[in-house]
Design a protein around this motif. Structure first.
Motif, mmCIF file in Angstrom:
data_model
loop_
_atom_site.group_PDB
_atom_site.id
_atom_site.type_symbol
_atom_site.label_atom_id
_atom_site.label_comp_id
_atom_site.label_asym_id
_atom_site.label_seq_id
_atom_site.Cartn_x
_atom_site.Cartn_y
_atom_site.Cartn_z
ATOM 1 N N LEU A 11 0.857 -1.179 0.000
ATOM 2 C CA LEU A 11 0.000 0.000 0.000
ATOM 3 C C LEU A 11 0.897 1.234 0.000
ATOM 4 C CD1 LEU A 11 -2.530 -1.114 2.790
ATOM 5 C CD2 LEU A 11 -2.545 -1.687 0.344
ATOM 6 N N VAL A 12 0.793 2.048 -1.029
ATOM 7 C CA VAL A 12 1.599 3.262 -1.129
ATOM 8 C C VAL A 12 0.753 4.437 -0.659
ATOM 9 C CG1 VAL A 12 2.964 4.747 -2.618
ATOM 10 C CG2 VAL A 12 2.893 2.297 -3.049
ATOM 11 N N VAL A 13 1.249 5.164 0.330
ATOM 12 C CA VAL A 13 0.506 6.276 0.931
ATOM 13 C C VAL A 13 1.398 7.513 0.956
ATOM 14 C CG1 VAL A 13 -0.849 4.685 2.345
ATOM 15 C CG2 VAL A 13 1.228 5.699 3.297
ATOM 16 N N HIS A 14 0.787 8.646 1.226
ATOM 17 C CA HIS A 14 1.580 9.874 1.273
ATOM 18 C C HIS A 14 2.450 9.918 2.521
ATOM 19 C CE1 HIS A 14 2.545 14.152 1.844
ATOM 20 N NE2 HIS A 14 2.484 14.223 0.525
ATOM 21 N N GLY A 15 1.863 9.648 3.684
ATOM 22 C CA GLY A 15 2.598 9.729 4.939
ATOM 23 C C GLY A 15 2.704 11.165 5.424
ATOM 24 N N ARG A 16 3.158 11.304 6.649
ATOM 25 C CA ARG A 16 3.344 12.621 7.240
ATOM 26 C C ARG A 16 4.833 12.913 7.354
ATOM 27 N NH1 ARG A 16 -1.452 14.280 11.216
ATOM 28 N NH2 ARG A 16 -0.619 16.237 10.408
ATOM 29 N N GLY A 18 8.605 13.098 8.073
ATOM 30 C CA GLY A 18 9.505 12.091 8.623
ATOM 31 C C GLY A 18 9.093 10.661 8.345
ATOM 32 N N GLY A 19 8.141 10.478 7.414
ATOM 33 C CA GLY A 19 7.696 9.123 7.084
ATOM 34 C C GLY A 19 6.682 8.547 8.042
ATOM 35 N N LEU A 20 6.146 9.359 8.949
ATOM 36 C CA LEU A 20 5.132 8.880 9.885
ATOM 37 C C LEU A 20 3.884 8.441 9.134
ATOM 38 C CD1 LEU A 20 4.205 8.587 12.881
ATOM 39 C CD2 LEU A 20 3.284 10.908 12.680
ATOM 40 N N ILE A 21 3.375 7.256 9.470
ATOM 41 C CA ILE A 21 2.167 6.721 8.852
ATOM 42 C C ILE A 21 1.033 6.799 9.870
ATOM 43 C CG2 ILE A 21 1.063 4.669 7.886
ATOM 44 C CD1 ILE A 21 3.791 3.833 6.815
ATOM 45 N N LEU A 67 -2.774 4.318 -2.710
ATOM 46 C CA LEU A 67 -3.902 4.841 -1.940
ATOM 47 C C LEU A 67 -3.922 6.370 -2.010
ATOM 48 C CD1 LEU A 67 -4.049 2.484 1.179
ATOM 49 C CD2 LEU A 67 -5.286 2.350 -0.989
ATOM 50 N N PHE A 68 -4.090 6.876 -3.239
ATOM 51 C CA PHE A 68 -4.197 8.310 -3.480
ATOM 52 C C PHE A 68 -5.564 8.600 -4.082
ATOM 53 C CE2 PHE A 68 0.336 7.294 -3.794
ATOM 54 C CZ PHE A 68 0.821 8.111 -2.778
ATOM 55 N N LEU A 69 -6.101 9.766 -3.775
ATOM 56 C CA LEU A 69 -7.471 10.076 -4.172
ATOM 57 C C LEU A 69 -7.558 10.947 -5.408
ATOM 58 C CD1 LEU A 69 -9.042 10.667 -0.632
ATOM 59 C CD2 LEU A 69 -8.685 8.540 -1.909
ATOM 60 N N LEU A 70 -6.428 11.501 -5.867
ATOM 61 C CA LEU A 70 -6.424 12.409 -7.012
ATOM 62 C C LEU A 70 -5.264 12.055 -7.942
ATOM 63 C CD1 LEU A 70 -6.935 15.731 -5.006
ATOM 64 C CD2 LEU A 70 -8.670 14.613 -6.434
ATOM 65 N N PRO A 71 -5.399 12.331 -9.249
ATOM 66 C CA PRO A 71 -4.316 12.021 -10.202
ATOM 67 C C PRO A 71 -3.271 13.122 -10.248
ATOM 68 C CG PRO A 71 -6.210 12.857 -11.398
ATOM 69 C CD PRO A 71 -6.618 12.797 -9.938
ATOM 70 N N GLY A 72 -2.669 13.403 -9.095
ATOM 71 C CA GLY A 72 -1.639 14.431 -9.011
ATOM 72 C C GLY A 72 -0.262 13.871 -9.318
ATOM 73 N N ALA A 179 -9.404 13.555 2.100
ATOM 74 C CA ALA A 179 -8.146 13.132 2.720
ATOM 75 C C ALA A 179 -8.353 11.736 3.297
ATOM 76 C CB ALA A 179 -7.741 14.097 3.825
ATOM 77 N N LEU A 180 -7.576 10.778 2.832
ATOM 78 C CA LEU A 180 -7.755 9.397 3.282
ATOM 79 C C LEU A 180 -7.421 9.244 4.756
ATOM 80 C CD1 LEU A 180 -8.440 6.505 2.359
ATOM 81 C CD2 LEU A 180 -6.000 6.177 1.926
ATOM 82 N N ALA A 181 -6.307 9.822 5.174
ATOM 83 C CA ALA A 181 -5.852 9.720 6.563
ATOM 84 C C ALA A 181 -5.523 11.114 7.078
ATOM 85 C CB ALA A 181 -4.627 8.808 6.652
ATOM 86 N N ALA A 182 -5.243 11.205 8.359
ATOM 87 C CA ALA A 182 -4.971 12.499 8.985
ATOM 88 C C ALA A 182 -3.802 13.211 8.299
ATOM 89 C CB ALA A 182 -4.656 12.297 10.463
#
Length: 215
Positions: A11-16, A18-21, A67-72, A179-182
């Motif tokens: 699962l590829v996510v943006h993260g916060r 420092g890489g915080l998930i 796991l991205f919501l837009l084609p950016g 926004a999928l996650a915080a």
């Protein structure tokens, strides 16, 4: 009948920073591992080093799930780069980004329909989909499609807004942060408006069901 072995997921996510998930993504990955009986990895774009990849084979290729919501730019540039790296380690199957899935768009439409607009709200004033700004014709076309299939109205809202230096966000109708996650946007929004989508039961159930059903 032999048991079908599920493929590992990345699962590829943006993260916060420092890489915080965020916790909601970690919880999702743990539940998926239990239900699928196969490894589920998480890769955050903000991390300094990519994680070790779950083992794959010709029978169970690694499934890359953006796991991205837009084609950016993350979908157009970062995900292909990650896919190329993964292919060097073994078989790979790459899924489209989450925001393009019909089931996800259906969940957005249902959630927006459930939001109640004030009785005195002007016609056409929301419900709003607050999203990270997109550039170019692809972004404009996707947002127009999203409005058509969800019944919402898209409003560009930088992740850093609102903040004390900005004017208050003028929302006379109901709104949903895309926004999928915080993230910084959901942190800045008042409750319950700032609740990320994965912390809302409808979206968590849709995503969990779709990922659980992958081969």
């Amino acid at each position: 009948m032999p048991r079908i072995i599920a493929s590992p997921l990345l699962l590829v996510v943006h993260g916060r920073a420092g890489g915080l998930i965020p916790a909601e993504l970690k919880d999702l990955a743990r539940e998926l591992e239990t239900q699928r009986g196969a490894p589920v990895g998480l890769e955050a774009l903000t991390a300094g080093e990519p994680p070790a990849l779950p083992a794959s084979s010709s029978a169970t290729p690694l499934l890359l799930v953006p796991l991205f919501l837009l084609p950016g730019s993350h979908v157009r540039r970062d995900v292909p780069r990650i896919a190329a790296r993964c292919r060097q380690c073994g078989p790979l199957r790459r899924l489209p980004f989450l925001g393009s899935w019909p089931a996800w768009q259906g969940a957005l439409a249902a959630e927006l329909a459930a939001l109640k607009a004030p009785a005195d709200a002007p016609a056409g004033d929301g419900p709003w989909l607050l999203h990270h700004p997109l550039e170019g014709p692809l972004g404009a076309a996707f947002l127009a499609h999203l409005e058509a299939v969800t019944g919402g109205r898209c409003r560009a809202t930088p992740y850093s807004a609102p903040n004390p230096a900005d004017a208050p966000l003028p929302l006379s109708g109901p709104a949903l942060p895309l926004a999928l996650a915080a993230n910084r946007l959901t942190d800045a929004l008042p409750s319950p408006l700032g609740l990320p989508l994965l912390q809302r039961p409808r979206f968590r159930a849709v995503l969990l069901e779709a990922l659980r059903a992958l081969p």
